[in-house]
Scaffold this motif. Structure first.
Motif, short mmCIF file in Angstrom:
data_model
loop_
_atom_site.label_atom_id
_atom_site.label_comp_id
_atom_site.label_asym_id
_atom_site.label_seq_id
_atom_site.Cartn_x
_atom_site.Cartn_y
_atom_site.Cartn_z
N UNK A 1 46.17 34.99 45.43
CA UNK A 1 46.75 33.65 45.60
C UNK A 1 47.94 33.68 46.57
N UNK A 2 48.71 34.78 46.50
CA UNK A 2 49.84 34.93 47.41
C UNK A 2 49.37 34.99 48.87
N UNK A 3 48.32 35.80 49.12
CA UNK A 3 47.78 35.94 50.48
C UNK A 3 47.19 34.63 50.96
N UNK A 4 46.48 33.91 50.07
CA UNK A 4 45.90 32.61 50.44
C UNK A 4 47.00 31.59 50.78
N UNK A 5 48.06 31.59 49.97
CA UNK A 5 49.18 30.65 50.21
C UNK A 5 49.88 31.00 51.52
N UNK A 6 50.06 32.29 51.75
CA UNK A 6 50.69 32.75 53.01
C UNK A 6 49.87 32.30 54.22
N UNK A 7 48.55 32.37 54.10
CA UNK A 7 47.70 31.93 55.21
C UNK A 7 47.86 30.44 55.48
N UNK A 8 48.05 29.66 54.41
CA UNK A 8 48.28 28.21 54.57
C UNK A 8 49.62 27.92 55.24
N UNK A 9 50.64 28.65 54.84
CA UNK A 9 51.98 28.49 55.44
C UNK A 9 51.95 28.88 56.91
#
Length: 338
Positions: free
Chosen positions: A257-265
């Motif tokens: 989830x952290x990696x996915x959120x980072x990709x969105x940011x």
């Protein structure tokens, strides 16, 4: 005696003022130079990181829901832009029904462009994706000729020809060739070119239906990402990603989830840093840096994901990257002449 002293003081004061002006001028130039370097570095880092992280999520994690990834990234962008707009840090146009109706065709192509990019990136290595994306420039140039009667000079066509040759030779020599990935990437090239051409055609109409008569980058980000959410949800059901999402253990991992959120940011960061860099430098420098940025991205993609390659394939990739730089320089000369 007083007169001479006053003259000396005036001379000294004048010299101090001139020295002060020179210092202020040099510090202002240094500040602008530093801002340009910083904005350029931020743009390069965010654009490279976004592609590499998407590749990491889709390939290393083996996440088989590219539409869901796109949907989550767009949701992150909508939340951040909405908060910044609410706080008054940025200004965005209100989403009216008239604006939505005008923008809907652009948004359909935008969603298709993002999804096909996800699908192709899962199967093709980063370096080859970068080279194959050059085909978009060829399709766009042909579209400009047909739709806007725009003619390009011989240097531009020569660079485009080099891009086609590098894409074909790269595909032939690709040791990890995947037909499905290449098919998605070709579709992506057509959709990306279509997005650019449709955006150019509808931009004036879209501006007319806004309250301010303008449509800035932040408004476009909010508009595109907001409209993509219902369309993305519909596509998740059509491609049956819901069944996969209920079964995959990845959604129970906090790191995922952290990696996915980072990709969105990072996806949103590209929009912000590109605007900042463009404002600090100009279209010419922005275009050239964008082309040069593909070189470290391709090398990083090969090294990080341990892509099997040959001398012939590496030469084709390098040839394609250089063709991109030649194209950017040819477009600069064309702009300066017009």
């Amino acid at each position: 005696m007083n007169t001479f002293e006053n003259k000396d003081n005036d001379l000294e004061t004048g010299k101090l003022i001139k020295d002060g002006e020179k210092t202020a001028r040099s510090s202002r130039v240094l500040k602008i130079h530093n801002q340009a370097l910083l904005s350029g570095f931020a743009y390069c880092i965010s654009s490279c990181s976004m592609i590499l992280i998407n590749k990491f999520v889709l390939s290393s994690y083996d996440f088989n829901a590219g539409i869901s990834l796109m949907l989550y990234q767009n949701l992150i962008s909508v939340i951040i832009v909405s908060i910044l707009s609410f706080l008054g840090i940025i200004s965005t146009e209100p989403l009216t029904w008239r604006l939505v109706k005008v923008w809907f065709p652009v948004n359909v192509i935008f969603v298709g462009m993002l999804i096909t990019s996800m699908f192709s990136l899962k199967y093709i290595n980063v370096a080859m994706v970068t080279v194959l994306k050059n085909v978009t420039n060829v399709i766009t140039a042909l579209g400009e000729m047909y739709l806007f009667s725009k003619h390009h000079d011989s240097r531009v066509w020569a660079a485009l020809f080099l891009m086609i040759i590098s894409a074909i030779s790269g595909g032939i020599t690709d040791l990890s060739f995947h037909a499905v990935g290449y098919a998605w990437q070709i579709i992506n090239c057509f959709l990306t070119a279509s997005y650019s051409l449709t955006l150019r055609r509808l931009m004036d109409t879209a501006k007319q239906v806004t309250k301010s008569g303008n449509l800035n980058e932040f408004s476009m980000v909010l508009l595109n990402n907001t409209l993509s959410l219902p369309l993305g949800i519909l596509l998740i059901f059509i491609f049956n990603e819901v069944d996969y999402l209920t079964r995959t253990p990845l959604l129970r991992l906090p790191t995922f989830w952290f990696v996915m959120t980072l990709s969105g940011v990072l996806g949103l960061a590209i929009s912000f840093t590109s605007m900042w860099f463009l404002h600090q430098t100009g279209a010419t420098t922005y275009s050239l840096v964008g082309s040069l940025n593909k070189i470290p991205l391709s090398i990083a993609g090969i090294l990080i994901f341990k892509v099997p390659t040959s001398l012939e394939n590496s030469a084709s990739i390098f040839f394609g990257l250089i063709a991109g730089v030649i194209f950017a320089r040819a477009k600069m000369r064309e702009r300066s002449q017009t």
